[in-house]
Scaffold this motif. Sequence first.
Motif, PDB file in Angstrom:
ATOM      1  N   ARG A 113     106.548   0.438  50.293  1.00 51.52           N
ATOM      2  CA  ARG A 113     105.504   1.431  50.549  1.00 51.52           C
ATOM      3  C   ARG A 113     106.084   2.835  50.630  1.00 51.52           C
ATOM      4  O   ARG A 113     105.467   3.806  50.184  1.00 51.52           O
ATOM      5  CB  ARG A 113     104.766   1.084  51.839  1.00 51.52           C
ATOM      6  CG  ARG A 113     103.980  -0.222  51.776  1.00 51.52           C
ATOM      7  CD  ARG A 113     103.234  -0.483  53.066  1.00 51.52           C
ATOM      8  NE  ARG A 113     102.549  -1.766  53.033  1.00 51.52           N
ATOM      9  CZ  ARG A 113     101.727  -2.196  53.983  1.00 51.52           C
ATOM     10  NH1 ARG A 113     101.487  -1.436  55.049  1.00 51.52           N
ATOM     11  NH2 ARG A 113     101.145  -3.377  53.886  1.00 51.52           N
TER      12      ARG A 113
ATOM     13  N   GLU B 108     106.696   4.157  47.165  1.00 53.30           N
ATOM     14  CA  GLU B 108     105.425   4.555  46.551  1.00 53.30           C
ATOM     15  C   GLU B 108     104.922   5.876  47.125  1.00 53.30           C
ATOM     16  O   GLU B 108     104.386   6.717  46.402  1.00 53.30           O
ATOM     17  CB  GLU B 108     104.386   3.452  46.761  1.00 53.30           C
ATOM     18  CG  GLU B 108     104.600   2.229  45.901  1.00 53.30           C
ATOM     19  CD  GLU B 108     104.496   2.543  44.419  1.00 53.30           C
ATOM     20  OE1 GLU B 108     103.532   3.230  44.012  1.00 53.30           O
ATOM     21  OE2 GLU B 108     105.403   2.137  43.661  1.00 53.30           O
ATOM     22  N   GLN B 109     105.086   6.060  48.431  1.00 59.73           N
ATOM     23  CA  GLN B 109     104.635   7.300  49.059  1.00 59.73           C
ATOM     24  C   GLN B 109     105.444   8.490  48.570  1.00 59.73           C
ATOM     25  O   GLN B 109     104.887   9.569  48.297  1.00 59.73           O
ATOM     26  CB  GLN B 109     104.738   7.190  50.579  1.00 59.73           C
ATOM     27  CG  GLN B 109     104.171   8.383  51.338  1.00 59.73           C
ATOM     28  CD  GLN B 109     102.679   8.532  51.157  1.00 59.73           C
ATOM     29  OE1 GLN B 109     101.919   7.649  51.553  1.00 59.73           O
ATOM     30  NE2 GLN B 109     102.235   9.633  50.560  1.00 59.73           N
TER      31      GLN B 109
ATOM     32  N   ARG C  58     106.997   8.708  45.714  1.00 63.72           N
ATOM     33  CA  ARG C  58     106.604   8.947  44.313  1.00 63.72           C
ATOM     34  C   ARG C  58     105.297   9.733  44.246  1.00 63.72           C
ATOM     35  O   ARG C  58     105.167  10.695  43.479  1.00 63.72           O
ATOM     36  CB  ARG C  58     106.459   7.615  43.581  1.00 63.72           C
ATOM     37  CG  ARG C  58     106.051   7.758  42.112  1.00 63.72           C
ATOM     38  CD  ARG C  58     105.758   6.401  41.499  1.00 63.72           C
ATOM     39  NE  ARG C  58     104.652   5.744  42.175  1.00 63.72           N
ATOM     40  CZ  ARG C  58     103.371   6.053  41.980  1.00 63.72           C
ATOM     41  NH1 ARG C  58     103.041   7.016  41.123  1.00 63.72           N
ATOM     42  NH2 ARG C  58     102.425   5.415  42.629  1.00 63.72           N
ATOM     43  N   HIS C  59     104.335   9.321  45.065  1.00 63.52           N
ATOM     44  CA  HIS C  59     103.041  10.013  45.093  1.00 63.52           C
ATOM     45  C   HIS C  59     103.210  11.468  45.536  1.00 63.52           C
ATOM     46  O   HIS C  59     102.617  12.382  44.936  1.00 63.52           O
ATOM     47  CB  HIS C  59     102.103   9.282  46.056  1.00 63.52           C
ATOM     48  CG  HIS C  59     100.794   9.979  46.258  1.00 63.52           C
ATOM     49  ND1 HIS C  59      99.729   9.863  45.374  1.00 63.52           N
ATOM     50  CD2 HIS C  59     100.371  10.824  47.249  1.00 63.52           C
ATOM     51  CE1 HIS C  59      98.719  10.604  45.818  1.00 63.52           C
ATOM     52  NE2 HIS C  59      99.071  11.183  46.948  1.00 63.52           N
ATOM     53  N   ASN C  60     104.013  11.692  46.572  1.00 67.10           N
ATOM     54  CA  ASN C  60     104.235  13.054  47.058  1.00 67.10           C
ATOM     55  C   ASN C  60     104.891  13.923  45.995  1.00 67.10           C
ATOM     56  O   ASN C  60     104.536  15.097  45.817  1.00 67.10           O
ATOM     57  CB  ASN C  60     105.112  13.027  48.316  1.00 67.10           C
ATOM     58  CG  ASN C  60     104.390  12.427  49.512  1.00 67.10           C
ATOM     59  OD1 ASN C  60     103.182  12.228  49.486  1.00 67.10           O
ATOM     60  ND2 ASN C  60     105.140  12.135  50.563  1.00 67.10           N
ATOM     61  N   THR C  61     105.841  13.343  45.280  1.00 67.06           N
ATOM     62  CA  THR C  61     106.547  14.092  44.242  1.00 67.06           C
ATOM     63  C   THR C  61     105.614  14.460  43.093  1.00 67.06           C
ATOM     64  O   THR C  61     105.615  15.608  42.609  1.00 67.06           O
ATOM     65  CB  THR C  61     107.731  13.267  43.708  1.00 67.06           C
ATOM     66  OG1 THR C  61     108.620  12.955  44.779  1.00 67.06           O
ATOM     67  CG2 THR C  61     108.486  14.049  42.639  1.00 67.06           C
ATOM     68  N   GLU C  62     104.803  13.502  42.675  1.00 66.59           N
ATOM     69  CA  GLU C  62     103.895  13.738  41.555  1.00 66.59           C
ATOM     70  C   GLU C  62     102.849  14.800  41.883  1.00 66.59           C
ATOM     71  O   GLU C  62     102.400  15.529  40.997  1.00 66.59           O
ATOM     72  CB  GLU C  62     103.189  12.435  41.172  1.00 66.59           C
ATOM     73  CG  GLU C  62     104.110  11.420  40.501  1.00 66.59           C
ATOM     74  CD  GLU C  62     103.385  10.133  40.155  1.00 66.59           C
ATOM     75  OE1 GLU C  62     102.175  10.025  40.499  1.00 66.59           O
ATOM     76  OE2 GLU C  62     104.002   9.238  39.540  1.00 66.59           O
ATOM     77  N   HIS C  63     102.467  14.909  43.147  1.00 66.95           N
ATOM     78  CA  HIS C  63     101.408  15.838  43.529  1.00 66.95           C
ATOM     79  C   HIS C  63     101.935  17.028  44.333  1.00 66.95           C
ATOM     80  O   HIS C  63     101.161  17.757  44.959  1.00 66.95           O
ATOM     81  CB  HIS C  63     100.337  15.102  44.350  1.00 66.95           C
ATOM     82  CG  HIS C  63      99.628  14.038  43.575  1.00 66.95           C
ATOM     83  ND1 HIS C  63     100.138  12.763  43.419  1.00 66.95           N
ATOM     84  CD2 HIS C  63      98.457  14.069  42.890  1.00 66.95           C
ATOM     85  CE1 HIS C  63      99.297  12.041  42.695  1.00 66.95           C
ATOM     86  NE2 HIS C  63      98.281  12.800  42.354  1.00 66.95           N
ATOM     87  N   SER C  64     103.260  17.223  44.309  1.00 66.81           N
ATOM     88  CA  SER C  64     103.900  18.360  44.989  1.00 66.81           C
ATOM     89  C   SER C  64     103.504  18.443  46.458  1.00 66.81           C
ATOM     90  O   SER C  64     103.201  19.521  46.988  1.00 66.81           O
ATOM     91  CB  SER C  64     103.548  19.674  44.269  1.00 66.81           C
ATOM     92  OG  SER C  64     103.977  19.632  42.920  1.00 66.81           O
TER      93      SER C  64
END
Length: 256
Positions: A140, A143-144, A146-152
Amino acid sequence: MTFLLDAIRKRIEVQERCLVVTLTKRMAEDLAEFLRENNVNASFLHSEIDALGRLQILKMVNAGEVDVVVGVNLLREGIDLPGISLVAILDADKEGFLRSPTALIQTIGRAARNVNGEVLMFADRETEAMRYAMEETSRRRVEQIRHNTEHSIVPTPIVREKREPQPGVRSPKTTILDEVEEMSSAMRRNTGGVADETMDDIPPRSILGIQRDLKCMSIDELQIEMDAAIATLDFEFAAQIRDTMKDRAGSAGLGS
């Protein structure tokens, strides 16, 4: 225990809070007492404390008046405690309901709202439940990130303003915590110095922290208890109160 005490003190130094999860009420009370003897503002939290008392203690944690909460099942208490950066799980290898994979994952998640969140599991061996919980938590986390990186997204801690007590109003710290201490002392007196370790099955009941029969409460008192139970996500107790109110209404209807 020295390792845990040192870890707690490091969090307190940076104004962060801690949750410690034990297996029994007796352990929670003893550990809270040990921490207080070592100059740590700690409180135990279990089912003998009523819904309003639990809510008040959690507010004191957010306000920085309590640094450590010790309890048996603190899952719902972590929902709105962003100041919690350390979760310590004692006897993590004692397999059972409170140390199942799901329970461990949920307990570990209590540290997820703080950017400095860390979990310590104390055990003599690594169980399958512990291994699964750690692997799932790591998954998890990946995944978190990765999500933070993709959405700055840059995670930042939640900082709440500490409210000063109003003049002439008695601090809740001198009421709720004193009440908790008196409760612990009474339990020990009534059980020959040993608090019952199996009393988590007894629903926490009272507006002022004294266990009372729901049938002895007025409708107004029941409504207050139900609202407080819902506010702390104690839906099982809220449903119990609702049923009591329905029975009371039905009896009144038959008597009219």
